[in-house]
Enzyme design. Structure first.
Site, PDB file in Angstrom:
ATOM      1  N   ASP A 292       0.405  -1.303  -0.021  1.00 22.80           N
ATOM      2  CA  ASP A 292      -0.251  -0.363  -0.018  1.00 22.80           C
ATOM      3  C   ASP A 292       0.609   1.138  -0.017  1.00 22.80           C
ATOM      4  OD1 ASP A 292      -2.624  -1.022   0.032  1.00 22.80           O
ATOM      5  OD2 ASP A 292      -2.403  -1.085   1.760  1.00 22.80           O
TER       6      ASP A 292
ATOM      7  N   HIS B 107     -11.736   7.049   4.900  1.00 23.35           N
ATOM      8  CA  HIS B 107     -10.820   8.532   5.184  1.00 23.35           C
ATOM      9  C   HIS B 107     -11.189   9.421   4.604  1.00 23.35           C
ATOM     10  CE1 HIS B 107      -6.564   6.450   4.703  1.00 23.35           C
ATOM     11  NE2 HIS B 107      -7.080   7.038   6.182  1.00 23.35           N
TER      12      HIS B 107
ATOM     13  N   CYS C   7      -5.095   9.333  -3.184  1.00 23.73           N
ATOM     14  CA  CYS C   7      -4.932   8.476  -2.439  1.00 23.73           C
ATOM     15  C   CYS C   7      -3.848   8.601  -2.524  1.00 23.73           C
ATOM     16  CB  CYS C   7      -5.770   7.475  -2.249  1.00 23.73           C
ATOM     17  SG  CYS C   7      -7.040   7.122  -1.108  1.00 23.73           S
TER      18      CYS C   7
END
Length: 276
Positions: free
Chosen positions: A70, A169, A269
């Site tokens: 990630d 988020h 992101c």
């Protein structure tokens, strides 16, 4: 006529998805053992980087590390504001090794890094908006981290409660379109139903002219977008939001990061903004 928007050059930090994969499930988007088209993911990510450069922005790279699947989601690594770095302390054990990897890059680039005492996931939950930092909580970042951020930067922090696990988020439910002039009001886009009733009232009071997005557009990662004040890099699947952005004078720039949606991520992101 819609207002003419003015872009501002930005400096972004990204991480190549060399090791990107979905090997565990830490949000509702992830399916353990889910299949990722790695070639497509790399091509989509390269298109994102090329688009930033074509728009005149600076793009810097942190080296990916084996096993950190990630790490491509650079936004979660820190909040950089006024040349100061407030690092991350991840909620999920699988992501905690990313903290040191990004800290090493920031220190090599000449920054001092503050390590938070509380769980805090960088720009995932910390969104500078004009004179404030909007701060999400409910699934990852804790309210205690909000207090740390305010003490560190000396900037008012507005806590917002997230209530829908698909928007785990803040940067999946809200983004800043225009920072506004100094002392002025930022312009944002958000999905109201991602927030608690009280937080919705706060957002409506602070940003009465905000662009609101439907759940359909939010679920298409339309709010995990990046704006330079004029151009908005946005998921092409968020068709309704794209129309509303055009009506407000912005120039949507569709960039498909659908392979990263499988891990619960998108354009923002993958993008850490370094604010001098």
């Amino acid at each position: 006529m819609p207002q003419r928007r003015v872009p501002r050059p930005r400096r972004y930090l990204v991480c190549e998805p060399r090791y990107y994969d979905v090997q565990y499930a830490i949000n509702p988007w992830m399916r353990e053992g889910g299949e990722v088209d790695h070639d497509l993911a790399r091509a989509q990510w390269q298109t994102l980087v090329s688009t930033y450069r074509d728009l005149g922005h600076t793009v810097e790279h942190v080296k990916p590390e084996p096993g950190l699947v990630d790490m491509v989601f650079a936004a979660n690594s820190a909040l950089v504001l006024g040349g100061r770095v407030f690092g991350s302390r991840f909620h999920a054990p699988q992501r905690r090794p990313e903290e040191a990897a990004y800290e090493t890059w920031f220190k090599a680039a000449g920054f001092e890094v503050h390590r938070p005492e509380s769980v805090c996931e960088g720009e995932g939950d910390l969104v500078p908006a004009g004179d404030f930092v909007l701060a999400g909580t409910g699934f990852r970042t804790t309210p205690a981290a909000h207090r740390e951020v305010q003490e560190f930067f000396g900037v008012p922090v507005i806590g917002l409660q997230l209530v829908d696990p698909y928007f785990y988020h803040l940067d999946t439910a809200l983004f800043v379109l225009d920072d506004g002039d100094p002392g002025g009001r930022a312009h944002i886009a958000y999905h109201p139903e991602a927030f608690s009733p009280g937080s919705r009232e706060v957002l409506a009071r602070l940003f009465p002219d905000a662009v609101t997005a439907t759940r359909e557009d939010a679920m298409a990662f339309g709010l995990n977008s990046v704006s330079d004040g004029r151009h908005v890099l946005v998921a092409p699947q968020a068709e309704g939001l794209i129309g509303r952005l055009e009506a407000h004078g912005y120039v949507p720039v569709p960039v498909d990061l659908s392979e990263f949606h499988k891990a619960g991520g998108g354009i923002k992101c993958c993008t850490q903004e370094i604010r001098a």
